[in-house]
Design an enzyme around this catalytic site. Structure first.
Site, PDB file in Angstrom:
ATOM      1  N   MET A   5       9.454  24.242   0.263  1.00 31.71           N
ATOM      2  CA  MET A   5       8.618  23.282  -0.454  1.00 31.71           C
ATOM      3  C   MET A   5       9.436  22.405  -1.398  1.00 31.71           C
ATOM      4  O   MET A   5       9.197  21.205  -1.507  1.00 31.71           O
ATOM      5  CB  MET A   5       7.520  24.011  -1.244  1.00 31.71           C
ATOM      6  N   ARG A  20     -11.247  -0.380  15.106  1.00 37.54           N
ATOM      7  CA  ARG A  20     -11.142   0.396  13.869  1.00 37.54           C
ATOM      8  C   ARG A  20     -12.078  -0.288  12.884  1.00 37.54           C
ATOM      9  O   ARG A  20     -13.287  -0.215  13.058  1.00 37.54           O
ATOM     10  CB  ARG A  20      -9.661   0.420  13.423  1.00 37.54           C
ATOM     11  N   TYR A  39      13.704  30.992   4.716  1.00 36.83           N
ATOM     12  CA  TYR A  39      12.586  31.785   5.257  1.00 36.83           C
ATOM     13  C   TYR A  39      12.778  32.053   6.744  1.00 36.83           C
ATOM     14  O   TYR A  39      13.063  31.147   7.523  1.00 36.83           O
ATOM     15  CB  TYR A  39      11.272  31.024   5.083  1.00 36.83           C
ATOM     16  N   LYS A  64       0.847  -1.210   0.000  1.00 34.87           N
ATOM     17  CA  LYS A  64       0.000   0.000   0.000  1.00 34.87           C
ATOM     18  C   LYS A  64       0.877   1.252   0.000  1.00 34.87           C
ATOM     19  O   LYS A  64       2.078   1.173   0.318  1.00 34.87           O
ATOM     20  CB  LYS A  64      -0.909  -0.018   1.235  1.00 34.87           C
TER      21      LYS A  64
HETATM   22  C1  LIG Z   1      -0.258  -1.683   6.857  1.00 33.19           C
HETATM   23  C2  LIG Z   1      -0.824  -2.974   7.257  1.00 33.19           C
HETATM   24  C3  LIG Z   1      -0.017  -4.115   7.415  1.00 33.19           C
HETATM   25  C4  LIG Z   1       1.486  -4.055   7.402  1.00 33.19           C
HETATM   26  O1  LIG Z   1       1.914  -3.496   8.609  1.00 33.19           O
HETATM   27  P1  LIG Z   1       3.472  -3.466   8.997  1.00 33.19           P
HETATM   28  O2  LIG Z   1       3.475  -3.035  10.409  1.00 33.19           O
HETATM   29  O3  LIG Z   1       4.102  -2.480   8.081  1.00 33.19           O
HETATM   30  O4  LIG Z   1       3.996  -4.837   8.778  1.00 33.19           O
HETATM   31  C5  LIG Z   1      -0.640  -5.328   7.624  1.00 33.19           C
HETATM   32  N1  LIG Z   1      -1.979  -5.417   7.722  1.00 33.19           N
HETATM   33  C6  LIG Z   1      -2.787  -4.335   7.630  1.00 33.19           C
HETATM   34  C7  LIG Z   1      -4.251  -4.499   7.770  1.00 33.19           C
HETATM   35  C8  LIG Z   1      -2.244  -3.077   7.411  1.00 33.19           C
HETATM   36  O5  LIG Z   1      -3.049  -2.013   7.320  1.00 33.19           O
END
Ligand SMILES: *Cc1c(COP(=O)(O)O)cnc(C)c1O
Length: 374
Positions: free
Chosen positions: A317, A134, A269, A36
């Site tokens: 930036m 969550r 800045y 992700k």
């Molecule tokens: C991001 C995520 C992971 C990976 O987490 P790490 O701590 O980076 O290994 C695994 N499962 C879910 C549901 C996540 O959101």
């Protein structure tokens, strides 16, 4: 000739393979590589391809949109997505063979409607909240959920592939009681599935911290993220280096200009830094738009000509200024990289900017070129 990007993240394949080896020493479970957020800023296509070539046939992405985008080039293997809002294009997800997490009644309703419309079963992973508070169904909802999905499975509307949850305190030295409770609740969820006669192919619970520190959370599949990229989920407990991991990324940039200045010159800045001696300043062409946090202003240094060159004044930036007596335009400086190369690490950057290594990587923007090495 190609116009070289002024800032580059070099991504080491050798380090990636080393980290996979470390993971395989920790677990016999299947691996779902978590890619992700553009592969934690490393480049999702690159990491997905390397994972596939390392024999990993499961990828996890948070947003359904990320999963659909990756599917355009990554046509093989399983992909799981777990973040989407009502009205998402579930029909496209089903047709593109994306596995969907299901953790709410509206998701069951919308996904089964989309499956009916596309004439194909949706592959689903039932998400249960075991203590993260969550996403996911409450444990108490599961008996009813399993009765529903059993009926949907019988009609060919869904295929129940997985049952899953996420740990909240697995990295915490003092979190064992919470993890034990989450495991107990996950066991209860599995018992509900058995009682309903719903066959689950893959139970999965552990991310990096669970993999490293809680073997009993491994089940059929684990979901490593940060460890794939060579960093520890809790560097205070064990650094990546202690764990045998190596950071994939070396973040470097070219000096674009130097200027020799007398004492008493204010920099950037607000003139938060004023020189107190004759020195040389150098301009580095990355800034907070690229994920170089403004919190790094006057706090961190980069490696220039094998020396630590401090950031002077506020990070802008698109650029920031360092003090680097030997720098020349065209020199390559390193912001952070693997431990033990004389570079600062992403952990150092995280510590000095009051955040975690994950955030250092995820902020890195699209103007930074991702370049595979080795
Ligand atoms: C991001 C995520 C992971 C990976 O987490 P790490 O701590 O980076 O290994 C695994 N499962 C879910 C549901 C996540 O959101």
């Amino acid at each position: 000739m190609m116009n070289q990007a002024p800032a580059r993240a070099l991504i080491s394949r050798r380090a990636f393979e080393q980290n996979i080896d470390v993971l395989r020493q920790h677990t016999d479970a299947k691996l779902m590589a978590i890619v992700k957020a553009n592969g934690y800023g490393h480049g999702v296509e690159l990491i997905a391809q390397w994972a596939w070539e390392a024999g990993i046939d499961w990828l996890g992405l948070a947003q359904l949109n990320e999963a659909l985008a990756l599917r355009q080039t990554h046509t093989h293997g399983h992909i799981l997505a777990w973040i989407y809002a009502p009205g998402a294009n579930f029909q496209r997800a089903i047709e593109q063979n994306i596995d969907l997490s299901v953790g709410s009644q509206w998701a069951i309703d919308e996904i089964s409607a989309a499956a009916r419309a596309s004439g194909r079963a949706a592959r689903i992973h039932i998400k249960v909240d075991t203590g993260m508070t969550r996403g996911g169904f409450d444990l108490g909802d599961l008996p009813d959920v399993f009765e529903q999905v059993k009926a949907l499975a019988r009609d060919g509307i869904v295929e129940v592939v997985g049952l899953w949850s996420h740990l909240s305190c697995a990295d915490d030295r003092n979190g064992d009681a919470v993890t034990d409770q989450q495991v107990a609740r996950f066991e209860q969820a599995r018992a509900y599935a058995r009682q309903a006669g719903v066959d689950i192919e893959l139970c999965h619970l552990a991310a990096s911290a669970g993999i490293l520190w809680h073997r009993k959370t491994h089940y059929d599949m684990v979901r490593p993220g940060i460890v794939l990229y060579g960093l520890s989920p809790n560097p205070a407990r064990a650094s990546g280096h202690d764990l045998g991991l190596e950071a994939l990324m070396t973040l470097e940039a070219d000096v674009i200009l130097t200027r020799d200045v007398p004492p008493g010159v204010g920099v950037s800045y607000g003139h938060t830094f004023v020189t107190d001696h004759h020195t040389r300043l150098a301009v580095v062409p990355v800034g907070y738009a690229d994920g170089i946090l403004r919190h790094a202003s006057d706090k961190l240094s980069v490696t220039a000509n094998d020396q630590q060159a401090p950031i002077r004044g506020v990070v802008c930036m698109d650029q920031f200024v360092i003090e680097a007596p030997q720098a020349q335009a065209g020199d390559t400086i390193v912001l952070f990289g693997p431990a033990n190369n004389g570079y600062l690490t992403a952990d150092d950057w995280a510590q000095k900017t009051d955040t975690i290594n994950y955030e250092i990587f995820c902020h890195l923007g699209p103007r930074i070129a991702r370049i595979p090495v080795e």
